[in-house]
Motif scaffolding. Structure first.
Motif, mmCIF file in Angstrom:
data_model
loop_
_atom_site.group_PDB
_atom_site.id
_atom_site.type_symbol
_atom_site.label_atom_id
_atom_site.label_comp_id
_atom_site.label_asym_id
_atom_site.label_seq_id
_atom_site.Cartn_x
_atom_site.Cartn_y
_atom_site.Cartn_z
ATOM 1 N N GLY A 190 0.803 -1.222 0.000
ATOM 2 C CA GLY A 190 0.000 0.000 0.000
ATOM 3 C C GLY A 190 0.831 1.265 0.000
ATOM 4 N N LEU A 191 2.130 1.132 0.238
ATOM 5 C CA LEU A 191 3.021 2.284 0.281
ATOM 6 C C LEU A 191 3.867 2.355 -0.982
ATOM 7 C CD1 LEU A 191 4.319 1.993 3.964
ATOM 8 C CD2 LEU A 191 2.354 3.286 3.104
ATOM 9 N N LYS A 192 4.294 3.570 -1.297
ATOM 10 C CA LYS A 192 5.208 3.788 -2.414
ATOM 11 C C LYS A 192 6.476 4.434 -1.893
ATOM 12 C CE LYS A 192 1.541 4.163 -5.854
ATOM 13 N NZ LYS A 192 0.842 5.015 -6.839
ATOM 14 N N ALA A 193 7.597 4.090 -2.517
ATOM 15 C CA ALA A 193 8.886 4.653 -2.131
ATOM 16 C C ALA A 193 9.486 5.375 -3.318
ATOM 17 C CB ALA A 193 9.832 3.546 -1.652
ATOM 18 N N LEU A 194 9.964 6.598 -3.060
ATOM 19 C CA LEU A 194 10.615 7.394 -4.103
ATOM 20 C C LEU A 194 11.988 7.828 -3.605
ATOM 21 C CD1 LEU A 194 7.342 8.599 -3.985
ATOM 22 C CD2 LEU A 194 8.148 9.192 -6.273
ATOM 23 N N SER A 195 12.918 7.906 -4.556
ATOM 24 C CA SER A 195 14.255 8.378 -4.227
ATOM 25 C C SER A 195 14.793 9.153 -5.424
ATOM 26 C CB SER A 195 15.165 7.201 -3.846
ATOM 27 O OG SER A 195 16.389 7.650 -3.319
ATOM 28 N N ASN A 196 16.092 9.440 -5.399
ATOM 29 C CA ASN A 196 16.703 10.221 -6.478
ATOM 30 C C ASN A 196 16.852 9.376 -7.739
ATOM 31 O OD1 ASN A 196 18.170 10.659 -3.677
ATOM 32 N ND2 ASN A 196 18.050 12.671 -4.645
ATOM 33 N N GLY A 197 16.825 10.043 -8.897
ATOM 34 C CA GLY A 197 17.135 9.377 -10.147
ATOM 35 C C GLY A 197 15.955 8.669 -10.774
ATOM 36 N N GLU A 198 16.224 7.516 -11.382
ATOM 37 C CA GLU A 198 15.215 6.791 -12.146
ATOM 38 C C GLU A 198 14.830 5.493 -11.445
ATOM 39 O OE1 GLU A 198 16.188 9.829 -13.847
ATOM 40 O OE2 GLU A 198 17.877 8.449 -13.967
ATOM 41 N N LYS A 199 13.572 5.136 -11.595
ATOM 42 C CA LYS A 199 13.125 3.829 -11.111
ATOM 43 C C LYS A 199 13.571 2.789 -12.124
ATOM 44 C CE LYS A 199 8.688 2.833 -10.998
ATOM 45 N NZ LYS A 199 7.272 2.791 -10.521
ATOM 46 N N VAL A 200 14.382 1.830 -11.667
ATOM 47 C CA VAL A 200 14.943 0.845 -12.595
ATOM 48 C C VAL A 200 14.343 -0.541 -12.409
ATOM 49 C CG1 VAL A 200 17.108 2.094 -12.870
ATOM 50 C CG2 VAL A 200 16.912 0.420 -11.032
ATOM 51 N N LYS A 201 13.653 -0.750 -11.287
ATOM 52 C CA LYS A 201 13.100 -2.085 -11.049
ATOM 53 C C LYS A 201 12.004 -1.994 -9.996
ATOM 54 C CE LYS A 201 16.020 -4.891 -9.198
ATOM 55 N NZ LYS A 201 17.178 -5.799 -9.018
ATOM 56 N N GLU A 202 10.945 -2.806 -10.173
ATOM 57 C CA GLU A 202 9.875 -2.869 -9.181
ATOM 58 C C GLU A 202 9.179 -4.214 -9.282
ATOM 59 O OE1 GLU A 202 6.063 -0.217 -7.540
ATOM 60 O OE2 GLU A 202 6.948 0.225 -9.497
ATOM 61 N N ARG A 203 8.916 -4.827 -8.128
ATOM 62 C CA ARG A 203 8.166 -6.087 -8.124
ATOM 63 C C ARG A 203 7.358 -6.182 -6.828
ATOM 64 N NH1 ARG A 203 10.353 -9.731 -4.608
ATOM 65 N NH2 ARG A 203 12.570 -9.541 -4.084
ATOM 66 N N THR A 204 6.241 -6.907 -6.903
ATOM 67 C CA THR A 204 5.388 -7.130 -5.734
ATOM 68 C C THR A 204 5.242 -8.628 -5.512
ATOM 69 O OG1 THR A 204 4.169 -5.079 -6.086
ATOM 70 C CG2 THR A 204 3.103 -6.763 -4.757
ATOM 71 N N ARG A 205 5.423 -9.024 -4.240
ATOM 72 C CA ARG A 205 5.330 -10.435 -3.912
ATOM 73 C C ARG A 205 4.963 -10.560 -2.439
ATOM 74 N NH1 ARG A 205 10.653 -13.424 -5.240
ATOM 75 N NH2 ARG A 205 9.961 -12.842 -7.348
ATOM 76 N N GLY A 206 3.940 -11.373 -2.153
ATOM 77 C CA GLY A 206 3.578 -11.637 -0.770
ATOM 78 C C GLY A 206 3.163 -10.403 0.007
ATOM 79 N N GLY A 207 2.511 -9.455 -0.667
ATOM 80 C CA GLY A 207 2.039 -8.257 -0.005
ATOM 81 C C GLY A 207 3.108 -7.195 0.210
ATOM 82 N N LEU A 208 4.316 -7.419 -0.324
ATOM 83 C CA LEU A 208 5.406 -6.454 -0.221
ATOM 84 C C LEU A 208 5.839 -6.003 -1.607
ATOM 85 C CD1 LEU A 208 7.655 -8.190 2.484
ATOM 86 C CD2 LEU A 208 6.078 -6.280 2.846
#
Length: 467
Positions: A190-208
């Motif tokens: 349910g949360l999103k995380a942002l940091s500097n630069g570009e998002k290079v990878k994202e996956r969801t598994r087991g509610g995380l």
């Protein structure tokens, strides 16, 4: 002298006897426990140069705790027997390795002292890996405000200027040791995380959900950022084609078209800065709006952070212009010492004035006149802008007097040379560190004028300069 003929046994024997003695004389010593900035003598460390930080966090919102690993790639700049990283409690260290196991201890307020099994020769690359856990704590400084890891209603925001980075990762916390960054965050989906630069990878598994951001340009630790929470995210490009990512805390995003307006304003201002000062220095732009409670916005590299306290409110356009100007002036081109912070804040404030004028508002001259009208006996005039003191880095002098200094310089050398100076400054020192002396030298070169009197009066002398 060059010797010809065969090498005699005596010569060979002498050479072999000498080699071990030279190696035995090689000395390994600890790296310094500070980087040498007089305002923050305990910040930063010596003996090595960081090339890259690879930071991995697992965030537990119910407790605010993190379980983390920092992999730090560096190069020794001296023969190192041991070296320090800045790292603030109460985070607990679980394991430290430097090309294998290493000894470590905590010293003083923020020193993590690491001793590898073998000394590291000057010029050699090494990787330090630190595993740790705990609930990071923010810093509340009476003069400089709040920084570091700041808990929010639905997550956390990390703002590092001037010394907050060490609250959540081990770091060489000095602006002069820039490095690239990878930041990976695992949090409930349910949360999103942002940091500097570009998002290079994202996956969801087991509610995380696990997401990785990559800043490929060298970045000072004070400009790293991390935001975890419930955000409405907008991604796209500026009209000129620069990738852009903006986010607003979903609880604040209540006005009609609020996300679109913030996204569009950010992109319009970014492109105006690009047209004015040359190519955008990083690979993406953007911004994050959250309810943080710090009372300021911060020019975190590539994606500034804005503290907004009420639902439906936007950061004002002048603030957006200020923070985006920093991408050129302060982020890409970064002062070597904190006493030269006017090179950040003066340029950013002046760009607020210039953008306001360019969009039909008050002229830069009118902004100068209003600021100069402050009475000569006002305390604000008494700070030496080029050396404001540790507690004075965020005062009126660094911002407004800095902008006024640039306006006086522009008036003296003319618009053509002034704008050429700004573009040259941004290009010449891209990804680097600078001093006021560097700026004066370049200004004199571009203008062909002696600027001693101007810099003496406006930068190095307290009081209200005469016009």
């Amino acid at each position: 002298m060059r010797r010809s003929g065969p090498v005699t046994a005596a010569v060979l024997t002498a050479a072999l006897a000498f080699a071990p003695a030279a190696h035995a004389a090689e000395r390994f010593t600890p790296g310094a426990a500070g980087a040498g900035d007089p305002y923050f003598p305990e910040n930063g460390n010596g003996g090595y140069d960081v090339r890259d930080y690879d930071l991995t966090f697992q965030f537990e919102p119910s407790t605010g705790a993190i379980t983390a690993t920092a992999r730090i790639q560096a190069r020794a700049t001296q023969n190192l027997s041991s070296f320090n990283l800045d790292f603030l409690g109460p985070l607990e260290v679980d394991d430290v390795r430097v090309n294998g196991r290493a000894a470590w201890k905590r010293e003083g307020a923020q020193e993590l002292v690491i001793t590898p099994r073998k000394g590291i020769r000057a010029g050699k690359k090494f990787t330090a890996t630190v595993k740790y856990h705990g609930v990071p704590q923010r810093i509340d400084d009476p003069a400089l405000g709040t920084s570091g890891w700041i808990a929010t209603d639905d997550g956390a925001v990390a703002l590092n200027q001037p010394f907050g980075a060490a609250t959540y990762y081990p770091v060489n916390d000095t602006p002069r040791d820039k490095a690239t960054y990878s930041v990976t965050v695992t949090a409930p989906s349910g949360l999103k995380a942002l940091s500097n630069g570009e998002k290079v990878k994202e996956r969801t598994r087991g509610g995380l959900t696990t997401v990785t951001w990559r800043m490929r340009h060298p970045m000072a630790s004070e400009l790293a950022m991390l935001a975890i929470g419930r955000f409405n995210v907008t991604a796209g490009r500026t009209p000129s084609g620069i990738p852009s990512v903006t986010a607003i805390d979903s609880a604040l995003d209540t006005a009609p078209d609020q996300s679109k307006t913030f996204f569009d304003t950010t992109n319009t201002v970014t492109d105006w800065m690009r047209e004015t000062w040359g190519p955008y220095p990083f690979t993406s732009t953007g911004g994050v709006v959250d309810r943080i409670g710090v009372g300021y916005a911060l020019e975190t590299q590539g994606r500034s952070v804005y503290d907004v306290g009420e639902p439906g409110r936007q950061p004002n356009t002048g603030t957006i212009a200020h923070e985006l100007a920093h991408q050129w002036f302060g982020d890409s081109v970064t002062p070597y010492l904190w006493k030269d912070i006017w090179l950040n804040e003066g340029w950013a404030t002046y760009n607020d004035w210039l953008y306001t004028e360019a969009t039909g508002g008050r002229t830069a001259q009118a902004a100068f006149d209003a600021s100069y009208a402050r009475a000569a006996d006002h305390a604000a005039w008494q700070t030496v802008m080029g050396d404001p003191g540790r507690d004075g880095i965020y005062n009126w002098s660094s911002y407004t007097r800095g902008a006024m200094t640039l306006h006086v310089l522009r008036t003296k050398i003319g618009d053509e040379k002034f704008y050429r100076l700004g573009r040259t400054w941004a290009a010449k020192y891209k990804d680097g560190n600078v001093t006021t002396a560097d700026f004066k030298e370049l200004a004199e070169k571009v203008s062909g004028q002696d600027l001693d009197a101007l810099f003496t009066a406006w930068v190095y002398t307290p009081g209200k300069p005469a016009l």
